[in-house]
Design an enzyme around this catalytic site. Structure first.
Site, short mmCIF file in Angstrom:
data_model
loop_
_atom_site.label_atom_id
_atom_site.label_comp_id
_atom_site.label_asym_id
_atom_site.label_seq_id
_atom_site.Cartn_x
_atom_site.Cartn_y
_atom_site.Cartn_z
N CYS A 1 44.70 33.68 44.21
CA CYS A 1 45.65 33.42 45.30
C CYS A 1 45.42 31.97 45.72
O CYS A 1 44.76 31.22 45.01
CB CYS A 1 45.50 34.42 46.45
SG CYS A 1 44.00 34.31 47.43
N HIS B 1 23.40 39.12 38.89
CA HIS B 1 22.84 39.83 40.05
C HIS B 1 23.75 40.91 40.62
O HIS B 1 23.26 41.89 41.19
CB HIS B 1 22.52 38.83 41.17
CG HIS B 1 21.37 37.93 40.86
ND1 HIS B 1 20.74 37.14 41.81
CD2 HIS B 1 20.74 37.66 39.69
CE1 HIS B 1 19.78 36.44 41.25
NE2 HIS B 1 19.75 36.72 39.96
N GLY C 1 41.98 36.14 50.43
CA GLY C 1 42.71 37.37 50.70
C GLY C 1 42.72 38.33 49.52
O GLY C 1 42.50 39.54 49.68
C1 RB5 Z 1 49.57 32.53 50.64
O1 RB5 Z 1 50.24 31.51 51.30
C2 RB5 Z 1 48.09 32.48 50.93
O2 RB5 Z 1 47.85 32.90 52.22
C3 RB5 Z 1 47.34 33.33 49.95
O3 RB5 Z 1 47.56 32.85 48.67
C4 RB5 Z 1 45.84 33.37 50.10
O4 RB5 Z 1 45.29 32.09 50.19
C5 RB5 Z 1 45.33 34.27 51.13
O5 RB5 Z 1 44.12 34.49 51.29
#
Ligand code: RB5
Length: 150
Positions: free
Chosen positions: A71, A104, A76
């Site tokens: 991401c 680990h 996230g």
């Molecule tokens: C998306 O804009 C962003 O929030 C997502 O890719 C990520 O970084 C979230 O943790």
């Protein structure tokens, strides 16, 4: 990347990661892995938990042995994947982390932030991740506890 060439690696990302996903998927294919690409494939905004959960289910159901998640930050999508007891996802920024999360923690998923890591570093980290074995021993009981929170 000679490790486990007969195994399938799942890969998924939100809209922050399609470009890096393509680069890493090509590396995996070149190394002889089967790649289960779970999207997303374009810039349209999506929700990272949906892609983390799809990848977690693929591993849980035995359709892939390991996974790669991307991401924007790696935060996230890694948090979402780790809600599954079968998943040990690690946010990785360098080769040392890639080695230690295997030795680990027996990590089965590597998570990258496409906005915080360069593609060459990510490629290097993925190679290390796939070629490093879990040490077991004193780490085994700790890893077992990750699947049984109480
Ligand atoms: C998306 O804009 C962003 O929030 C997502 O890719 C990520 O970084 C979230 O943790």
């Amino acid at each position: 990347m000679p490790a486990e060439p007969s195994k399938t690696i799942a890969i998924a990302c939100d809209h922050g990661g399609p470009e890096l996903k393509s680069i890493l998927a090509e590396d995996l294919k070149s190394a002889g892995f089967d790649v289960l690409d779970l999207g997303t494939n374009g810039p349209d905004s999506v929700d990272y938990p949906d892609y983390a959960y799809a990848l977690a289910h693929a591993i849980k159901d035995g359709k892939a042995t390991r996974g790669v998640l991307i991401c924007g930050s790696s935060i996230g999508i890694c948090m979402a994947a780790n809600r599954f007891p079968e998943i040990r996802a690690a946010q990785i920024h360098d080769a040392l982390g890639a080695r230690l999360c295997r030795e680990h923690n027996d990590a089965n998923v590597i998570a990258f932030g496409a906005r915080v890591i360069g593609p060459e570093t990510a490629r290097d980290c993925l190679k290390v991740f796939l070629n490093t074995e879990f040490e077991g021993g004193r780490h085994q009981g700790r890893v077992d506890k990750l699947s049984n929170p109480s």
